[in-house]
Design an enzyme around this catalytic site. Structure first.
Site, short mmCIF file in Angstrom:
data_model
loop_
_atom_site.label_atom_id
_atom_site.label_comp_id
_atom_site.label_asym_id
_atom_site.label_seq_id
_atom_site.Cartn_x
_atom_site.Cartn_y
_atom_site.Cartn_z
N GLU A 160 12.75 -8.60 6.08
CA GLU A 160 12.24 -9.37 4.94
C GLU A 160 10.72 -9.57 5.02
OE1 GLU A 160 16.28 -11.84 3.85
OE2 GLU A 160 14.87 -12.79 5.22
N GLU A 354 21.35 -6.49 3.00
CA GLU A 354 21.89 -7.84 3.18
C GLU A 354 22.36 -8.34 1.83
OE1 GLU A 354 19.57 -10.91 5.02
OE2 GLU A 354 18.67 -9.55 6.49
#
Length: 460
Positions: A160, A354
């Site tokens: 991320e 994810e």
């Protein structure tokens, strides 16, 4: 464009949320290892004890039919204090894990950093603010590539990465002292991008493995049709998402972001050669996490606020969609839109690695948990993904759920469960850590067995 037979189905985890073994096998301390338990959070010492017992979880992954497992190497487990000697005992643990995956026909994907800065590097250098830590990270990453790229063909550098463009950066980068200025933020995000580029360049120079950049891509809508809201949402996307995607694919930061840097005399700490390294990088795919969406109200943003901080002031719930008990708003259409924004603009294969829903759940000790809400969540997001593929033409590599065997949440809260498999522990009692499949386990197994056809063939 339907899923091919080579489509990846799998599970993603981080080291600190999964492994345990915090003081074993020559592991050094990370910033997580010293965090104490609280009312709604565990300490990080045991997690789900995969350090000792990963075979059972890999067997569940194989039984589900999954063919990919994304895990993180703990920097502090394989390098003493992050910048010292390589720890052969820690490296051997990951060798066993990789071999266990390959023996089950499961493709490993390695992530090199998922927020758990070695404590020594945080305390001595202030984490990724520092060029010393940048160099230590690249040294660590290159060694892991040398050790494992003959077996591991898919790599992520930073989990991320766009979180280093927002306030969260100061929490996840090992930043332990300072005023949290805009200069500090931009030094962190630039060091992170430089490290990613150097690892990507090394992978392509020395191996046949593939590497991709990764974002936490939450759709952020204008709160209304007010032009202020629309401008705020667009600028957020530019400074937090598109600037990274531009760097991954074009080798340059967003022109708008760099104009802001120039106009505001922001010191990014750029050294000679770093922009050239970013410019040379090549990424083979674009990956992202997706859980929820939100909105921005432009009227709430104080004058002069950098776009990187807009959500700190102006986030508003969307009245048009439902929300979880953790106030994460459920938005499958946002997932479809993100897939399109990444692919149609950049034309690299995209990979959601994810996705999932966190819910408080308790097991009665006998019966499987009836988690129809999780089935609904994954069904609706998979349907949105197939619409992006079949109707919109998006090239999607696969779909990895998050923590599909229950793990600690990102805040250390075992109450927030994402799994298809229940793990019998609480925040403050390890119990027996028994693994118990939920109702969603059998449903997801059927989805994978048909390569998703039971969803997309219905034409819902």
């Amino acid at each position: 464009m339907k899923p091919t037979k080579n489509f990846f189905w799998g599970n993603s985890v981080s080291s600190m949320q999964t492994e345990g073994g915090w003081n074993e096998g020559g592991k050094s301390l990370s910033v997580y290892d010293i965090r104490e338990a609280s009312e709604f959070a565990s300490d990080w010492h045991y997690a789900n004890d995969n350090f000792h017992h990963f075979d059972e979880d890999l067997d569940y992954i194989k039984d589900l039919g999954m063919n990919m497992y994304r895990f993180q190497i703990s920097w502090s487990r394989v390098v003493k204090d992050g910048d010292g000697a390589f720890n052969e005992e820690g490296i051997a643990y990951y060798e066993r894990l990789i071999d266990g995956l390959l023996a089950r026909g499961i493709e490993p994907m390695i992530c090199l950093y998922h927020f758990d800065m070695p404590l020594h590097l945080a305390e001595k250098y202030n984490g990724l603010m520092s060029k010393e830590v940048l160099h230590a990270f690249v040294r660590y990453g290159k060694e892991m590539i040398d050790r494992f790229a003959n077996k591991v063909k898919y790599w992520i550098v930073f989990n991320e990465q766009n979180l280093y463009h927002v306030s969260e950066a100061f929490k996840i980068s090992g930043y332990v002292k300072g005023e949290r200025t805009i200069d500090d933020l931009y030094k962190i995000l630039h060091n992170v991008m430089t490290a990613h580029a150097r690892i990507a360049n090394y992978i392509h120079e020395t191996t046949d493995a593939k590497i991709g950049g990764m974002l936490a891509y939450s759709e952020v809508y204008p709160a209304t049709s007010n032009p202020k809201d629309i401008l705020a949402a667009r600028k957020w996307d530019e400074f937090v998402n598109y600037t990274l995607l531009d760097a991954y694919t074009k080798g340059v930061y967003s022109h708008e972001m760099m104009t802001f840097v120039k106009n505001n005399q922001v010191d990014m700490g750029i050294l000679p050669g770093e922009l050239e390294d970013i410019g040379k990088q090549k990424n083979d795919f674009l990956s992202f996490s997706y859980y929820a969406s939100t909105t921005l109200n432009g009227d709430k943003i104080p004058i002069g606020t950098p776009p990187n901080f807009f959500l700190d002031y102006a986030k508003e719930d969307n009245p048009n969609i439902s929300t979880t008990e953790w106030n994460w708003q459920i938005d499958p259409l946002g997932f479809r839109d993100v897939l399109n924004k990444m692919y149609q603009r950049y034309r690299l294969p995209v990979f959601p690695i994810e996705n999932g829903i966190g819910v408080q759940e308790e097991w009665d000790g006998i019966n499987p948990i009836q988690d129809d809400y999780r089935i609904d969540y994954h069904h609706d997001h998979l349907k949105a993904m197939y619409d992006a593929m079949i109707i919109d033409g998006v090239d999607v590599i696969g779909y990895l759920g998050w923590g599909l065997i229950d793990i600690l949440s990102s805040q250390g809260d075992m109450r927030k469960r994402y799994g298809l498999v229940y793990v019998n522990r609480t925040n403050h009692d390890l119990l027996d850590m028994k693994r118990v499949p939920k109702k969603s386990y059998d449903w997801f197994k059927q989805v994978i067995a048909t390569n998703g056809e039971i969803i997309y063939s219905k034409g819902e």
